[in-house]
Enzyme design. Structure first.
Site: not given
Ligand code: DX5
Ligand code: ZN
Length: 224
Positions: A8, A32, A34, A36, A65, A67, A136, A141-144, A174-175
């Site tokens: 991602s 990937h 994202d 948003m 993806h 969102m 999911m 909404g957020f990575g990490g 994902d996530g």
């Molecule tokens: C979160 C995104 C993910 C995100 C995953 O809402 O849909 O694709 O980038 O990030 P990680 O792998 O860091 O959880």
């Molecule tokens: Zn995603």
């Protein structure tokens, strides 16, 4: 079930997206993306113009993806632009079947994503319209974010529904997917793995993709 890894770019440097894409080219199966909109999720990333530029900058197929609210209105545009896979959220779609069909008609693979609180059983009848189901494993909404272990039974149930249906539907997670969680996802029956932080947070993203792939490919006890 072939394992596929989809890094991602949410965890990449947005000012250098072409370089970041190049770091996993030829190694990752997908990139990937994202999308948003500050409405479906409390974060804002990028949209069609950036996707169009990215399509010119990499040979890796894009796994978009969405969102966003109103995916019925916007999703077909991503497919027409050349994204190889376009995933909409079940919670946001007003006419999921029509939109999934429009994605396919534009030449892309159709994906349906489910938030943690959305039961997979509600969508069993839609499996013939879907090329990929996304479960999911964090709130989008957020990575990490931390991987939600409580989603593993849902991944297993999704796998069982797909196997019962018998058609080819990929199962994506994902996530929070990382070297410590990917094996459990594979064991539960997932075959496409999104990883943001675990790839772009690593010193060597290409090596991180290889490590994730080999962990997911390790023989696992049956998910049935
Ligand atoms: C979160 C995104 C993910 C995100 C995953 O809402 O849909 O694709 O980038 O990030 P990680 O792998 O860091 O959880
Ligand atoms: Zn995603």
């Amino acid at each position: 079930m072939a394992v596929q890894i989809s890094p991602s770019i949410l965890s990449a440097d947005f000012a250098r997206l072409a370089d970041e894409a190049a770091r996993v080219e030829g190694i990752a199966d997908w990139l990937h993306v994202d999308v948003m909109d500050y409405r479906f999720v409390p974060n804002l990333t990028l949209g069609l113009p950036v996707v169009e530029s990215l399509l010119k900058a990499t040979t890796t197929p894009l796994d978009c993806h969405l969102m966003i609210e109103e995916p019925d209105r916007w999703a077909p545009d991503y497919a027409e632009a050349g994204a190889a896979s376009v995933t909409i959220h079940a919670e946001a779609a007003r006419a999921a079947v029509r939109t999934l069909r429009a994605i396919r008609a534009a030449g892309a693979r159709s994906g349906l994503a489910l938030n943690p609180a959305t039961p997979v059983e509600l969508y069993e009848d839609l499996l013939p319209e879907i090329d990929m189901l996304l479960v999911m494993t964090v709130e989008p909404g957020f990575g990490g974010q931390r991987f939600l272990d409580i989603m593993l039974p849902k991944v297993s149930r999704a796998r069982a529904l797909i196997d019962k249906y018998g058609g080819e539907v990929w199962l994506q997670v994902d996530g929070g997917v990382s070297e410590t969680t990917i094996e459990r996802c594979a064991e539960a029956g997932a075959d496409v793995f999104v990883a943001g932080n675990a790839v772009y947070g690593a010193d060597d993203p290409a090596q991180a993709v290889r490590n994730l792939r080999s962990l997911a490919e390790k023989p696992h006890s049956t998910h049935a």
